[in-house]
Motif scaffolding. Structure first.
Motif, mmCIF file in Angstrom:
data_model
loop_
_atom_site.group_PDB
_atom_site.id
_atom_site.type_symbol
_atom_site.label_atom_id
_atom_site.label_comp_id
_atom_site.label_asym_id
_atom_site.label_seq_id
_atom_site.Cartn_x
_atom_site.Cartn_y
_atom_site.Cartn_z
ATOM 1 N N LYS A 185 -3.154 7.315 10.236
ATOM 2 C CA LYS A 185 -3.974 6.504 9.323
ATOM 3 C C LYS A 185 -4.900 7.385 8.501
ATOM 4 O O LYS A 185 -5.064 7.174 7.287
ATOM 5 C CB LYS A 185 -4.789 5.488 10.126
ATOM 6 N N ASP A 186 -5.504 8.397 9.136
ATOM 7 C CA ASP A 186 -6.431 9.273 8.425
ATOM 8 C C ASP A 186 -5.705 10.094 7.358
ATOM 9 O O ASP A 186 -6.222 10.280 6.247
ATOM 10 C CB ASP A 186 -7.134 10.210 9.400
ATOM 11 N N LEU A 234 -4.518 11.428 1.731
ATOM 12 C CA LEU A 234 -3.576 11.699 0.649
ATOM 13 C C LEU A 234 -3.774 10.734 -0.516
ATOM 14 O O LEU A 234 -3.679 11.138 -1.687
ATOM 15 C CB LEU A 234 -2.138 11.606 1.168
ATOM 16 N N GLU A 235 -4.055 9.478 -0.215
ATOM 17 C CA GLU A 235 -4.312 8.509 -1.294
ATOM 18 C C GLU A 235 -5.574 8.885 -2.059
ATOM 19 O O GLU A 235 -5.614 8.792 -3.294
ATOM 20 C CB GLU A 235 -4.439 7.099 -0.713
ATOM 21 N N GLN A 236 -6.599 9.345 -1.335
ATOM 22 C CA GLN A 236 -7.834 9.747 -2.005
ATOM 23 C C GLN A 236 -7.620 10.986 -2.852
ATOM 24 O O GLN A 236 -8.137 11.090 -3.976
ATOM 25 C CB GLN A 236 -8.930 10.008 -0.970
ATOM 26 N N LEU A 237 -6.840 11.951 -2.343
ATOM 27 C CA LEU A 237 -6.525 13.147 -3.128
ATOM 28 C C LEU A 237 -5.784 12.772 -4.400
ATOM 29 O O LEU A 237 -6.084 13.298 -5.485
ATOM 30 C CB LEU A 237 -5.685 14.118 -2.296
ATOM 31 N N TYR A 238 -4.813 11.867 -4.293
ATOM 32 C CA TYR A 238 -4.063 11.426 -5.471
ATOM 33 C C TYR A 238 -5.003 10.760 -6.487
ATOM 34 O O TYR A 238 -4.956 11.051 -7.689
ATOM 35 C CB TYR A 238 -2.968 10.449 -5.039
ATOM 36 N N LEU A 279 4.631 7.608 0.699
ATOM 37 C CA LEU A 279 4.028 6.882 1.815
ATOM 38 C C LEU A 279 3.554 5.485 1.427
ATOM 39 O O LEU A 279 3.399 4.618 2.306
ATOM 40 C CB LEU A 279 2.831 7.667 2.359
ATOM 41 N N ARG A 280 3.331 5.246 0.164
ATOM 42 C CA ARG A 280 2.776 3.966 -0.268
ATOM 43 C C ARG A 280 3.658 2.798 0.161
ATOM 44 O O ARG A 280 4.882 2.855 0.056
ATOM 45 C CB ARG A 280 2.604 3.944 -1.788
ATOM 46 N N GLU A 281 2.988 1.738 0.629
ATOM 47 C CA GLU A 281 3.636 0.482 1.029
ATOM 48 C C GLU A 281 4.470 0.609 2.305
ATOM 49 O O GLU A 281 5.152 -0.340 2.693
ATOM 50 C CB GLU A 281 4.538 -0.077 -0.092
#
Length: 300
Positions: A131-132, A137-141, A72-74
């Protein structure tokens, strides 16, 4: 983390304690809620959601979600929405804000078709804020790699911690390794303590179990992200029964070719099982063999 480097010998706890039903829907649509891009599950008469008792194993779920975050990044949010729909269709619906609807249906004399139509299409209980979820997912990573890096620092494996933490995206004041290097040996345990305390706390709560009529103490889990945090915490904590749901232990590694996480099937495995990555592995082995033989004077 430098994902093309191997991350060896991390065992993730099982999450078999979580018994709530999870669902897989047959289709989704993209819309908005108060201007925010949102994914909605869809229900067509007679096409009941596929039901599962609980979540996948801790290993599988954490790997899936960490790799999903990297994908999902970028990406713009519209493309993220399409990726999240694909993942949900292949796996399970990510969020369960309103409890266990499958168990509730089993306890009442309702028409199943009308029940799911009301919950899914009319009330729209099964929605996902794009968005949430991207943020979650970014925070979990970030938290996963932070805990892995902390584990390496505790074991004196500084180089491993640097590799693991390399892809984490945080400002300088929240960077584990920067804080670690700035502290002296006396204060470094306090640095680890501070960063561990910033990991989201697991919630426990009392629940009335309808099938058994018993009051139970259960982890409060309303999403795949919550379930992954539960499995991760069981791995990190000492004496927390950090076994997977199949009764054994499983090692997580990161493919040296594509960088994605996978479950190791042997101590020396460095590449995941895709054809592309196995091809890279074979080419490198051939190249290494050539130079070894050349050094022996057998190859020109």
């Amino acid at each position: 983390m430098e994902l093309k480097k191997l991350l060896d010998d991390y065992e993730i706890g099982g999450i078999g304690d979580i018994k709530k039903h999870t669902l897989r829907f047959h289709s989704y649509r993209i819309g908005t809620v108060e201007g925010m891009l949102t994914i909605f599950a869809e229900y067509t008469s007679g096409q009941f959601p596929i039901t599962y008792k609980g979540y996948p194993s801790g290993q599988e779920l954490l790997i899936e979600l960490c790799n999903l975050n990297l994908e999902l990044r970028e990406k713009p949010l519209k493309e993220c929405a399409e990726i999240l729909i694909r993942w949900s269709l292949e796996n399970i619906h990510p969020y369960y804000h309103y409890g266990d609807d499958v168990t509730a249906l089993e306890q009442v004399d309702n028409d199943a078709d009308q029940y799911w139509d009301m919950l899914v299409n009319v009330i729209e209980c099964y929605s996902i804020s794009v968005k949430d979820m991207v943020r979650d997912l970014e925070q979990l990573y970030t938290d996963t790699m932070t805990l892995f890096a902390i584990r390496s620092l505790m074991e004196g494996k500084i180089t491993d911690a640097q590799r693991i933490y390399g892809e984490v995206r945080v400002p300088d004041e929240k960077n584990l390794l920067h804080a670690w290097y700035r502290a002296d040996s006396v204060h470094r345990p306090l640095v680890l303590q501070d960063f561990i305390e910033n990991i989201p706390k697991l919630k426990m709560g009392l629940e009335y179990d309808l099938p058994t009529g018993q009051i139970q103490l259960q982890p409060v889990v309303k999403s795949v992200v919550d379930a992954a945090y539960f499995g991760l915490a069981r791995f990190m904590a000492v004496n927390a029964n950090a076994l997977d749901d199949y009764g054994g232990k499983t090692n997580i590694a990161f493919c040296q070719a594509c960088g994605k996480a996978f479950i190791k099937r042997g101590n020396r495995q460095k590449y995941c099982g895709t054809l592309e990555c196995q091809s890279v592995r074979n080419k490198l082995k051939s190249k290494e063999y050539y130079y070894r033989e050349k050094a022996k004077g057998k190859t020109k």
